[in-house]
Design a protein around this motif. Sequence first.
Motif, PDB file in Angstrom:
ATOM      1  N   TYR A   1      19.622  96.436  49.192  1.00 13.94           N
ATOM      2  CA  TYR A   1      19.877  95.002  49.371  1.00 13.94           C
ATOM      3  C   TYR A   1      19.192  94.144  48.325  1.00 13.94           C
ATOM      4  O   TYR A   1      18.326  94.608  47.576  1.00 13.94           O
ATOM      5  CB  TYR A   1      19.414  94.571  50.757  1.00 13.94           C
ATOM      6  CG  TYR A   1      17.911  94.497  50.883  1.00 13.94           C
ATOM      7  CD1 TYR A   1      17.143  95.645  51.064  1.00 13.94           C
ATOM      8  CD2 TYR A   1      17.239  93.281  50.793  1.00 13.94           C
ATOM      9  CE1 TYR A   1      15.768  95.585  51.153  1.00 13.94           C
ATOM     10  CE2 TYR A   1      15.858  93.208  50.886  1.00 13.94           C
ATOM     11  CZ  TYR A   1      15.135  94.362  51.068  1.00 13.94           C
ATOM     12  OH  TYR A   1      13.762  94.290  51.142  1.00 13.94           O
ATOM     13  N   GLU A   2      19.618  92.878  48.297  1.00 17.36           N
ATOM     14  CA  GLU A   2      18.942  91.838  47.522  1.00 17.36           C
ATOM     15  C   GLU A   2      18.969  90.568  48.367  1.00 17.36           C
ATOM     16  O   GLU A   2      19.820  90.427  49.240  1.00 17.36           O
ATOM     17  CB  GLU A   2      19.667  91.583  46.191  1.00 17.36           C
ATOM     18  CG  GLU A   2      21.088  91.052  46.407  1.00 17.36           C
ATOM     19  CD  GLU A   2      21.838  90.716  45.118  1.00 17.36           C
ATOM     20  OE1 GLU A   2      21.292  90.901  44.021  1.00 17.36           O
ATOM     21  OE2 GLU A   2      22.999  90.275  45.229  1.00 17.36           O
TER      22      GLU A   2
ATOM     23  N   THR B   1      22.712  83.256  56.256  1.00 18.55           N
ATOM     24  CA  THR B   1      21.822  82.858  57.334  1.00 18.55           C
ATOM     25  C   THR B   1      21.052  81.622  56.886  1.00 18.55           C
ATOM     26  O   THR B   1      21.203  81.170  55.756  1.00 18.55           O
ATOM     27  CB  THR B   1      20.879  84.018  57.729  1.00 18.55           C
ATOM     28  OG1 THR B   1      20.130  83.639  58.868  1.00 18.55           O
ATOM     29  CG2 THR B   1      19.945  84.414  56.599  1.00 18.55           C
ATOM     30  N   ASP B   2      20.229  81.051  57.791  1.00 20.99           N
ATOM     31  CA  ASP B   2      19.408  79.889  57.454  1.00 20.99           C
ATOM     32  C   ASP B   2      17.974  80.343  57.204  1.00 20.99           C
ATOM     33  O   ASP B   2      17.574  81.416  57.643  1.00 20.99           O
ATOM     34  CB  ASP B   2      19.385  78.895  58.623  1.00 20.99           C
ATOM     35  CG  ASP B   2      20.648  78.060  58.712  1.00 20.99           C
ATOM     36  OD1 ASP B   2      21.593  78.340  57.957  1.00 20.99           O
ATOM     37  OD2 ASP B   2      20.668  77.147  59.548  1.00 20.99           O
ATOM     38  N   ALA B   3      17.218  79.473  56.564  1.00 21.93           N
ATOM     39  CA  ALA B   3      15.809  79.769  56.317  1.00 21.93           C
ATOM     40  C   ALA B   3      14.924  78.948  57.236  1.00 21.93           C
ATOM     41  O   ALA B   3      13.853  78.487  56.845  1.00 21.93           O
ATOM     42  CB  ALA B   3      15.477  79.473  54.856  1.00 21.93           C
ATOM     43  N   ASP B   4      15.369  78.727  58.476  1.00 16.16           N
ATOM     44  CA  ASP B   4      14.627  77.817  59.359  1.00 16.16           C
ATOM     45  C   ASP B   4      14.145  78.469  60.651  1.00 16.16           C
ATOM     46  O   ASP B   4      13.825  77.776  61.614  1.00 16.16           O
ATOM     47  CB  ASP B   4      15.488  76.591  59.678  1.00 16.16           C
ATOM     48  CG  ASP B   4      16.814  76.966  60.326  1.00 16.16           C
ATOM     49  OD1 ASP B   4      17.008  78.161  60.637  1.00 16.16           O
ATOM     50  OD2 ASP B   4      17.654  76.070  60.521  1.00 16.16           O
ATOM     51  N   MET B   5      14.122  79.802  60.692  1.00 16.60           N
ATOM     52  CA  MET B   5      13.629  80.573  61.844  1.00 16.60           C
ATOM     53  C   MET B   5      14.537  80.499  63.078  1.00 16.60           C
ATOM     54  O   MET B   5      14.153  80.951  64.151  1.00 16.60           O
ATOM     55  CB  MET B   5      12.195  80.159  62.249  1.00 16.60           C
ATOM     56  CG  MET B   5      11.149  80.234  61.145  1.00 16.60           C
ATOM     57  SD  MET B   5      10.962  81.857  60.394  1.00 16.60           S
ATOM     58  CE  MET B   5      10.180  82.809  61.684  1.00 16.60           C
ATOM     59  N   THR B   6      15.740  79.923  62.958  1.00 14.47           N
ATOM     60  CA  THR B   6      16.609  79.802  64.131  1.00 14.47           C
ATOM     61  C   THR B   6      17.390  81.092  64.410  1.00 14.47           C
ATOM     62  O   THR B   6      17.557  81.477  65.564  1.00 14.47           O
ATOM     63  CB  THR B   6      17.633  78.668  63.956  1.00 14.47           C
ATOM     64  OG1 THR B   6      18.263  78.809  62.692  1.00 14.47           O
ATOM     65  CG2 THR B   6      16.980  77.318  64.051  1.00 14.47           C
TER      66      THR B   6
ATOM     67  N   VAL C   1      24.093  95.280  50.398  1.00 12.79           N
ATOM     68  CA  VAL C   1      24.038  93.974  51.064  1.00 12.79           C
ATOM     69  C   VAL C   1      23.353  92.903  50.207  1.00 12.79           C
ATOM     70  O   VAL C   1      22.300  93.161  49.623  1.00 12.79           O
ATOM     71  CB  VAL C   1      23.252  94.083  52.398  1.00 12.79           C
ATOM     72  CG1 VAL C   1      23.274  92.758  53.153  1.00 12.79           C
ATOM     73  CG2 VAL C   1      23.801  95.196  53.277  1.00 12.79           C
ATOM     74  N   SER C   2      23.981  91.725  50.126  1.00 13.75           N
ATOM     75  CA  SER C   2      23.328  90.558  49.514  1.00 13.75           C
ATOM     76  C   SER C   2      23.118  89.516  50.592  1.00 13.75           C
ATOM     77  O   SER C   2      24.068  89.109  51.250  1.00 13.75           O
ATOM     78  CB  SER C   2      24.206  89.947  48.423  1.00 13.75           C
ATOM     79  OG  SER C   2      24.344  90.820  47.343  1.00 13.75           O
ATOM     80  N   ILE C   3      21.878  89.099  50.785  1.00 12.42           N
ATOM     81  CA  ILE C   3      21.588  88.069  51.773  1.00 12.42           C
ATOM     82  C   ILE C   3      21.406  86.750  51.039  1.00 12.42           C
ATOM     83  O   ILE C   3      20.552  86.631  50.164  1.00 12.42           O
ATOM     84  CB  ILE C   3      20.326  88.431  52.577  1.00 12.42           C
ATOM     85  CG1 ILE C   3      20.593  89.728  53.353  1.00 12.42           C
ATOM     86  CG2 ILE C   3      19.938  87.312  53.535  1.00 12.42           C
ATOM     87  CD1 ILE C   3      19.408  90.617  53.502  1.00 12.42           C
ATOM     88  N   VAL C   4      22.262  85.787  51.356  1.00 11.32           N
ATOM     89  CA  VAL C   4      22.212  84.489  50.679  1.00 11.32           C
ATOM     90  C   VAL C   4      21.419  83.513  51.540  1.00 11.32           C
ATOM     91  O   VAL C   4      21.754  83.292  52.704  1.00 11.32           O
ATOM     92  CB  VAL C   4      23.635  83.949  50.422  1.00 11.32           C
ATOM     93  CG1 VAL C   4      23.578  82.546  49.827  1.00 11.32           C
ATOM     94  CG2 VAL C   4      24.402  84.898  49.508  1.00 11.32           C
ATOM     95  N   LEU C   5      20.365  82.964  50.960  1.00 11.52           N
ATOM     96  CA  LEU C   5      19.462  82.099  51.722  1.00 11.52           C
ATOM     97  C   LEU C   5      19.376  80.712  51.072  1.00 11.52           C
ATOM     98  O   LEU C   5      18.652  80.517  50.101  1.00 11.52           O
ATOM     99  CB  LEU C   5      18.076  82.768  51.750  1.00 11.52           C
ATOM    100  CG  LEU C   5      17.123  82.398  52.863  1.00 11.52           C
ATOM    101  CD1 LEU C   5      17.699  82.726  54.221  1.00 11.52           C
ATOM    102  CD2 LEU C   5      15.798  83.109  52.676  1.00 11.52           C
TER     103      LEU C   5
END
Length: 302
Positions: free
Chosen positions: A34-35, A87-92, A3-7
């Motif tokens: 993951y990364e 995903t977002d980096a804003d805690m939503t 898995v790659s999580i793009v932020l």
Amino acid sequence: MDVSIVLPVFNEAGHLVTELGRIKAAMDASPYTYEVVVVDDGSTDGGVEELPDLKQVRLVTFPHNRGSGAARRAGTTLARGEVVVWTDADMTYPNDRIPELVDLLAGWDMVVGARRVERGTRRLVRVPAKWLIRILASFLARTRIPDLNSGFRAFRKVVAGQYLHLLPAGFSCVTTLTMSFLSNGYSVRYTPIDYAPRAGRSKFHWWKDTVFYIRQVVRMVLLWNPLRFFAPIGVVLGASGAGKLVYDLVTKDLRVATNTVVLLLAAALVLLVALVADLLVQLNRSRDAVLPAHTTPDDPAG
Ligand code: UDP
Ligand code: MG
């Protein structure tokens, strides 16, 4: 790598470290390798400098702000995982549920976290505008789309790789990816998620981004399914022209009015353009498109 999580990150100081910690905790507890690809989209608040030095984190830095679409595209291109998570980096978004999202992807091409409630700024403009666009997109893609612009999703990297060059730089990139999958026979499933209040300020500009958004939905349809756009217009023009023609013939003693001719010619023109547009789409079909997940045979040797 699994898995790659793009932020994508644009000025998210204050909660960025918490967000990354939440992702790391969930992924460490899961069976996946993951990364996290953090794309700093020209932040000026120093938030990215506060990030701890972790071996699972790769940092890409844009010298100036380009938009979340550009950031997601770059991060996805660099991703080494078979599955990519946006995903977002804003805690939503419930980022502690990323492993669950990846589990749900088995046998599918994309899983989208569909929000139960719409929050955010300018709700009075945003909610009806998004509803209208969603109805339009659902009609054009011939399927019900519970949440068209959710930023929380997992998908197969090889499938998305075919459409990355089409992603716009701005917010509508998430919509573009959903419509690309749906228009090309890939499977998309939805799972309900909760949407928390945002930490920090949203970067969505209500007017500029909404106009761009509608334009992008229309563009997607013209790109893959132009008949769906032109045919209704042609049919309405043609039916009115035919109706008027009958009226002229019956009441005006075989003399056809100018506006009847205009209507019929307009209908003919729209239908001809539709056929040419459709031809272009057929000609552009890729010879070696990636097979959808559900067509993969059980035994790889066969
Ligand atoms: N973002 C970005 N570049 C931008 C605007 C936003 O990288 O020009 C990031 C932002 O930090 C966030 C994500 O993209 O992680 C989505 O942005 P935002 O939450 O403001 O949009 P919304 O969720 O309100 O549509
Ligand atoms: Mg957000």
